[in-house]
Motif scaffolding. Structure first.
Motif, short mmCIF file in Angstrom:
data_model
loop_
_atom_site.label_atom_id
_atom_site.label_comp_id
_atom_site.label_asym_id
_atom_site.label_seq_id
_atom_site.Cartn_x
_atom_site.Cartn_y
_atom_site.Cartn_z
N VAL A 1 3.27 -1.96 -46.03
CA VAL A 1 2.92 -0.74 -45.33
C VAL A 1 3.00 0.41 -46.34
O VAL A 1 4.06 0.66 -46.90
CB VAL A 1 3.86 -0.48 -44.14
N ILE A 2 1.88 1.06 -46.58
CA ILE A 2 1.88 2.11 -47.60
C ILE A 2 1.79 3.50 -46.98
O ILE A 2 1.91 4.49 -47.67
CB ILE A 2 0.70 1.90 -48.57
N HIS A 3 1.55 3.59 -45.67
CA HIS A 3 1.47 4.91 -45.04
C HIS A 3 1.71 4.74 -43.54
O HIS A 3 1.22 3.80 -42.92
CB HIS A 3 0.11 5.54 -45.29
N LEU A 4 2.47 5.64 -42.96
CA LEU A 4 2.74 5.57 -41.53
C LEU A 4 2.99 6.98 -41.01
O LEU A 4 3.81 7.71 -41.55
CB LEU A 4 3.97 4.69 -41.25
N ASP A 5 2.23 7.41 -40.00
CA ASP A 5 2.52 8.66 -39.30
C ASP A 5 2.17 8.47 -37.84
O ASP A 5 1.99 7.34 -37.37
CB ASP A 5 1.77 9.85 -39.93
N SER A 6 2.02 9.56 -37.10
CA SER A 6 1.86 9.45 -35.65
C SER A 6 0.52 8.89 -35.25
O SER A 6 0.37 8.42 -34.12
CB SER A 6 2.06 10.83 -35.01
N VAL B 1 12.47 11.60 -27.67
CA VAL B 1 12.55 12.74 -26.77
C VAL B 1 11.37 12.66 -25.82
O VAL B 1 10.21 12.68 -26.26
CB VAL B 1 12.53 14.08 -27.53
N ILE B 2 11.66 12.54 -24.49
CA ILE B 2 10.62 12.44 -23.47
C ILE B 2 10.68 13.68 -22.59
O ILE B 2 11.71 13.96 -21.96
CB ILE B 2 10.78 11.18 -22.61
N ILE C 1 1.09 8.67 -20.63
CA ILE C 1 1.43 9.48 -21.80
C ILE C 1 0.30 10.48 -22.06
O ILE C 1 -0.85 10.10 -22.21
CB ILE C 1 1.66 8.60 -23.03
N GLN C 2 0.70 11.76 -22.07
CA GLN C 2 -0.29 12.80 -22.36
C GLN C 2 -0.43 13.03 -23.85
O GLN C 2 -1.53 13.18 -24.37
CB GLN C 2 0.10 14.11 -21.66
N SER C 3 0.69 13.06 -24.59
CA SER C 3 0.64 13.25 -26.03
C SER C 3 1.88 12.65 -26.67
O SER C 3 2.89 12.42 -25.99
CB SER C 3 0.56 14.75 -26.37
N MET C 4 1.77 12.39 -27.96
CA MET C 4 2.88 11.80 -28.72
C MET C 4 2.90 12.46 -30.08
O MET C 4 1.86 12.60 -30.73
CB MET C 4 2.70 10.29 -28.85
N ILE D 1 10.56 11.02 -32.25
CA ILE D 1 9.30 10.73 -31.54
C ILE D 1 9.31 11.55 -30.26
O ILE D 1 10.15 11.33 -29.38
CB ILE D 1 9.15 9.24 -31.22
N GLU D 2 8.44 12.54 -30.16
CA GLU D 2 8.34 13.39 -28.98
C GLU D 2 7.19 12.89 -28.11
O GLU D 2 6.05 12.77 -28.58
CB GLU D 2 8.07 14.85 -29.37
N ILE D 3 7.53 12.60 -26.84
CA ILE D 3 6.53 12.09 -25.90
C ILE D 3 6.43 13.05 -24.74
O ILE D 3 7.46 13.44 -24.16
CB ILE D 3 6.90 10.67 -25.41
N THR D 4 5.22 13.43 -24.40
CA THR D 4 4.99 14.28 -23.24
C THR D 4 4.18 13.49 -22.22
O THR D 4 3.12 12.95 -22.57
CB THR D 4 4.20 15.55 -23.63
N THR D 5 4.71 13.36 -21.03
CA THR D 5 4.03 12.57 -19.99
C THR D 5 3.15 13.48 -19.14
O THR D 5 3.29 14.71 -19.14
CB THR D 5 5.04 11.84 -19.11
#
Length: 465
Positions: free
Chosen positions: A359-364, A415-416, A434-437, A458-462
């Motif tokens: 794995v050489i790159h990881l983001d949202s 965080v939800i 899930i509305q956004s992450m 990890i911020e999750i907005t429902t």
């Protein structure tokens, strides 16, 4: 030296092909004007064509597998280039050849000087477009450009004299002296080519055929033929070749009595064009080997589904699974500012290939894998598909979730809807709710959540009901 001999060999082959065609289809026909320029062009092209160089690139594998290609590649030479003639770059084997060419050119120059000396020593009279010069020379009458050398013992008033005068004036009007001069230059420089001498002799016969036709006109052919047999008629000033070749008197009489057009007259004239083209291609082609160019790798796009224990790559058109990657360890998020360097990226195993993938790159929204497969470096890029673009009842193509084997020390803060949740399985969340992450790492995470965000957030907005 090798290049020179190959050039001369090609020149002989071209001249032989052109004269062979002339002998089979044009010789002893009534196309005197066409034959004249054909022979001139044949002599010129046999000198020029060997200088042409047609290069064709082929792959080395094809050359090794085909003997004919090997000959064309290694048996051909580059075109003859103009070289500075110095004693250092002239092989000793070629010196005799150049000496003979120089002697023949000197003989040609001497013959021309002799003609002008003869003109200066005898009485001359301007008669229209030509100069009439009386001489006691046995070779007379003959013409050279606009000069007509006439033998004093021949009466210009009787019938035979008039026919001979008309004959020589035809040579002057048709500018046959230029042909003689050009052909003798070719023969002097390329004297080693026997076809040049044969074509020069045939060109002289063509000149005589043209002049004979014009001299006879509407008169009797028998009377002109009788005159030829009774009179020694020669023209040797520009011809150092011997006279034992054969007498042209018989052929001249035959051509005077020949008037029938041969069969396929037009085809005989134009068929030489494809012959010239084919000969040029066959004897001027040279192959150059080249290594095959590496094919550009086309970027392959996949639909990626990420789960805690594996990541699946599917065909975006058919939806069928292509391969999957089993995750042993997911890479930890970047440490906060001032923290020690992050550990080495985790290693993933590509199922069925035995190759290692990192794995050489990881983001949202993006994850990239890099590894070796079949000796080639492969990079896979997976992007998160917006859930809002999915129809009802469809699963999202990418689900970002931590590995099941992730150590608690590197477990990110979840965080939800603004509430910190310590224990929750992301697989229990319905993606459609899930509305956004958003993923916070490094300084952004510690600034907002202090030490709790050191391992990433990890911020999750429902979606609100």
């Amino acid at each position: 030296m090798n290049d020179t001999f190959i050039y001369l060999l090609k020149s002989m082959i071209y001249a032989g092909i052109f004269f062979g065609y002339y002998t089979l289809f044009l010789k002893n026909t009534i196309y005197h004007a066409y034959n004249r320029f054909y022979l001139l062009a044949a002599m010129a092209l046999s000198v020029v064509f060997p200088m042409f160089h047609l290069s064709i690139s082929v792959f080395e594998e094809e050359v090794a597998a085909t003997p004919a290609l090997k000959y064309l590649m290694y048996g051909s030479t580059a075109p003859v280039q103009g070289l500075r003639v110095t004693s250092a770059n002239i092989p000793s084997e070629l010196v005799p050849m150049y000496v003979i060419s120089a002697l023949l050119l000197c003989y040609l120059a001497y013959s021309i000087i002799r003609i002008f000396r003869l003109k200066a020593m005898n009485a001359k009279k301007q008669m229209g477009d030509f100069t009439f010069i009386e001489t006691d020379l046995e070779e007379a009458p003959f013409s050279f450009f606009s000069n007509l050398f006439w033998k004093k013992s021949i009466s210009i008033e009787d019938e035979n004299g008039q026919k001979m005068l008309q004959h020589e004036l035809t040579h002057i009007r048709e500018k046959h002296s230029w042909d003689r001069l050009f052909s003798q230059l070719i023969c002097s420089v390329f004297w080693m080519n026997p076809f040049n001498w044969i074509m020069q002799k045939e060109l002289q016969n063509i000149h005589e055929f043209i002049a004979d036709r014009d001299a006879v006109g509407t008169g009797e052919v028998d009377a002109f033929a009788k005159m030829l047999l009774q009179t020694y008629y020669g023209n040797h000033f520009l011809n150092p070749s011997h006279s034992f070749y054969y007498s042209s008197i018989k052929r001249r009489i035959i051509m005077l009595t020949t008037s029938n057009t041969p069969k396929y007259a037009y085809l005989r004239k134009v068929a030489v064009l494809p012959l010239v083209a084919i000969s040029l291609v066959l004897f001027s082609i040279q192959l150059s080997a080249q290594k095959p160019k590496p094919k550009k790798e086309v970027a392959t796009q996949y639909t990626v589904t990420m789960r805690p224990d594996s990541t699946t790559f599917s065909d975006p058109k058919t939806g069928k699974k292509v391969f999957s990657v089993a995750t042993r360890d997911m890479p930890p998020p970047p440490p906060p500012a001032g923290a020690p360097a992050p550990p080495t990226p985790a290693v993933l195993t590509l199922h069925g290939s035995g190759s290692d993938v990192k794995v050489i790159h990881l983001d949202s929204t993006t994850v990239e894998f890099k590894g070796q497969s079949g000796g080639k470096e492969i990079v896979f890029r997976a992007e998160k598909v917006n859930n809002n673009d999915l129809g009802s009842g469809k699963k999202p193509n990418v689900i970002l979730s931590p590995s099941a084997s992730t150590s608690p020390k590197v477990k990110p803060l979840i965080v939800i809807d603004g509430v910190i949740t310590s224990e929750i399985n992301l697989n229990d969340l319905n993606p459609n709710n899930i509305q956004s992450m958003n993923v916070l790492k490094g300084e952004k995470a510690t600034t907002k959540y202090a030490e709790k965000g050191a391992n990433g957030v990890i911020e999750i907005t429902t979606k609100k009901p």
